[in-house]
Design a protein around this motif. Sequence first.
Motif, PDB file in Angstrom:
ATOM      1  N   ASP A  41     -24.094   3.991  19.541  1.00  0.00           N
ATOM      2  CA  ASP A  41     -22.588   3.909  19.529  1.00  0.00           C
ATOM      3  C   ASP A  41     -21.812   4.560  18.283  1.00  0.00           C
ATOM      4  OD1 ASP A  41     -20.320   2.263  20.364  1.00  0.00           O
ATOM      5  OD2 ASP A  41     -20.570   0.959  18.677  1.00  0.00           O
ATOM      6  N   GLY A  65     -20.439   0.951  22.883  1.00  0.00           N
ATOM      7  CA  GLY A  65     -20.169  -0.498  22.497  1.00  0.00           C
ATOM      8  C   GLY A  65     -18.765  -0.309  21.539  1.00  0.00           C
ATOM      9  N   GLY A  66     -18.584  -1.124  20.713  1.00  0.00           N
ATOM     10  CA  GLY A  66     -17.390  -1.718  19.855  1.00  0.00           C
ATOM     11  C   GLY A  66     -16.818  -0.172  19.196  1.00  0.00           C
ATOM     12  N   ARG A  67     -17.611   0.524  18.656  1.00  0.00           N
ATOM     13  CA  ARG A  67     -17.190   1.820  17.916  1.00  0.00           C
ATOM     14  C   ARG A  67     -16.482   2.739  18.946  1.00  0.00           C
ATOM     15  NH1 ARG A  67     -21.043  -0.077  14.592  1.00  0.00           N
ATOM     16  NH2 ARG A  67     -20.639  -0.510  12.332  1.00  0.00           N
ATOM     17  N   GLU A  69     -15.573   2.245  22.150  1.00  0.00           N
ATOM     18  CA  GLU A  69     -14.448   1.365  22.654  1.00  0.00           C
ATOM     19  C   GLU A  69     -13.193   1.657  21.646  1.00  0.00           C
ATOM     20  OE1 GLU A  69     -16.229  -1.626  25.904  1.00  0.00           O
ATOM     21  OE2 GLU A  69     -16.180  -2.353  23.676  1.00  0.00           O
ATOM     22  N   ALA A  70     -13.351   1.416  20.519  1.00  0.00           N
ATOM     23  CA  ALA A  70     -12.099   1.530  19.526  1.00  0.00           C
ATOM     24  C   ALA A  70     -11.738   3.066  19.737  1.00  0.00           C
ATOM     25  CB  ALA A  70     -12.596   0.898  18.211  1.00  0.00           C
ATOM     26  N   SER A  75     -15.513   0.966  28.477  1.00  0.00           N
ATOM     27  CA  SER A  75     -17.085   0.828  29.009  1.00  0.00           C
ATOM     28  C   SER A  75     -17.121   0.417  30.405  1.00  0.00           C
ATOM     29  CB  SER A  75     -17.987  -0.035  27.881  1.00  0.00           C
ATOM     30  OG  SER A  75     -19.338   0.230  28.072  1.00  0.00           O
ATOM     31  N   PRO A  78     -21.276  -3.858  29.411  1.00  0.00           N
ATOM     32  CA  PRO A  78     -21.136  -4.190  28.088  1.00  0.00           C
ATOM     33  C   PRO A  78     -22.840  -3.305  27.790  1.00  0.00           C
ATOM     34  CG  PRO A  78     -20.688  -6.023  29.169  1.00  0.00           C
ATOM     35  CD  PRO A  78     -20.902  -5.089  30.311  1.00  0.00           C
ATOM     36  N   SER A  80     -24.587  -3.782  25.674  1.00  0.00           N
ATOM     37  CA  SER A  80     -25.428  -4.668  25.054  1.00  0.00           C
ATOM     38  C   SER A  80     -26.502  -5.071  26.276  1.00  0.00           C
ATOM     39  CB  SER A  80     -25.025  -6.106  24.666  1.00  0.00           C
ATOM     40  OG  SER A  80     -24.139  -6.694  25.524  1.00  0.00           O
ATOM     41  N   PRO A 256     -22.110  -5.979  15.060  1.00  0.00           N
ATOM     42  CA  PRO A 256     -21.251  -6.935  15.532  1.00  0.00           C
ATOM     43  C   PRO A 256     -21.789  -7.359  16.952  1.00  0.00           C
ATOM     44  CG  PRO A 256     -19.914  -5.384  14.613  1.00  0.00           C
ATOM     45  CD  PRO A 256     -21.282  -4.976  14.462  1.00  0.00           C
ATOM     46  N   ILE A 257     -22.433  -6.600  17.569  1.00  0.00           N
ATOM     47  CA  ILE A 257     -23.009  -6.805  18.980  1.00  0.00           C
ATOM     48  C   ILE A 257     -24.052  -7.717  18.948  1.00  0.00           C
ATOM     49  CG2 ILE A 257     -24.823  -4.885  19.224  1.00  0.00           C
ATOM     50  CD1 ILE A 257     -23.512  -4.746  22.171  1.00  0.00           C
ATOM     51  N   THR A 277     -21.352  -7.965   8.790  1.00  0.00           N
ATOM     52  CA  THR A 277     -21.181  -7.149  10.088  1.00  0.00           C
ATOM     53  C   THR A 277     -20.231  -6.167   9.930  1.00  0.00           C
ATOM     54  OG1 THR A 277     -19.294  -8.591  10.619  1.00  0.00           O
ATOM     55  CG2 THR A 277     -21.327  -9.297  11.732  1.00  0.00           C
TER      56      THR A 277
END
Length: 414
Positions: A41, A65-67, A69-70, A75, A78, A80, A256-257, A277
């Motif tokens: 990610d 993941g979050g990065r 998606e930011a 996605s 998930p 994960s 964070p995940i 995190t």
Amino acid sequence: MTPPLEPGSAGALLTASRAEELSRHRHGRVIWILAGEASGDVIGARLMQALHARDPSLVFAGVGGGRMEALGLRSLFPMSDLAVMGLVEVLPRIRFLSQRLLEAVKDIELRRPDLVLTIDSPGFTLRLLRRIEYMGIRRLHYVAPQVWAWREKRVAEFPGLWDRLLCLLPFEPEWFAQRGIEARFVGHPVLQSGVRQGDARRFRLRHNIPENAPILILMPGSRRSEVPRLLPIFQKMVKILRVRFPNLCPVIPIAPIIAPTVRHLIRKWPDQPYVVTDIHDKHDAFAAAHCALTKSGTSTLELAMGGVPMAVTYRVNPVTAGFARRLIKVPYVAMINLLAGREVVPEMLQENCTPQKLADVVTLLLTDAAAAEKQRTAFQQILETLAPPVGTPADAAAAEVFDLLASPVAPPAS
């Protein structure tokens, strides 16, 4: 046999919203990108930024993941869901992972992107690349499979899997070339991690940690399947260490995940470690740290960038370990040691991954200043070999992506 999609499951139907999204995507070139774990990610996010810097009209789809998606990626499912490793750990999830694989294939089939870009996670990504071969879409795999370490015979499966293979390690292109596979070195993303911008004083002030308290970094991994194996051992080790160092401060930097899993597992620890995190807080923790205990992987290079003396440890299911020992062809598991060609940092694996043995090696790192400095000197020499010829690793990878986009599309497999 891959199970069929159930009605209403992700990817089963081209819904009105999906159709609208696909229509919007056709206004720019579409890159379908997939990362399967936290490190991927991070790599994917940096690459997306480098690609957008050169062509703001690019559109991204896929899994991240979050990065990622930011940066605008929606996605497909998930990330994960894919973060699992080890033979025994994977077996109960085969049907579920097959479902996710089918969803990814269907999404690519619907979108018809200009390029499919997969990052690491070879257990999933290489199957995906093979499954979409018939579509005639450009395919690029970023982070070469570490077949030089184990299961070298898998190289025979690689022809036809991708149009371009990007490597993180300087010795990999030659290794693959000797086996008839072209690969290109683009530098290691750890060089862009920002670790060296950490501020030790800021970390201690933020978390109210006294100046004389030794800080121990604990890095149990980024997958739900591995964290539960190491954290209970770390807890017992910390109990031993507190007798020797009463004001010891354990710090667990984690993606964070996986943070909810870690917090659940440490909830009954008598003395709660600090769970970090935020990426900047993590770098500050590295700057403040006296030493670290980490699983093998990219974390060893991150710690080296931060100049943190370390030991590497790992424990997997005994059945998985038995298979691995028969298949692994390299003398070390720690990337730092592999790049150096010698044991720069101690490796405490399987039967050596016990609370007492780990406590003893951490004690040495905390008390032997000469040994710690010897590690730091070696780190600098090793990290110099990881830089690409020009620019940053993300820039070098982006240049390869655009070069591939400019090349003719291979005809679909018959």
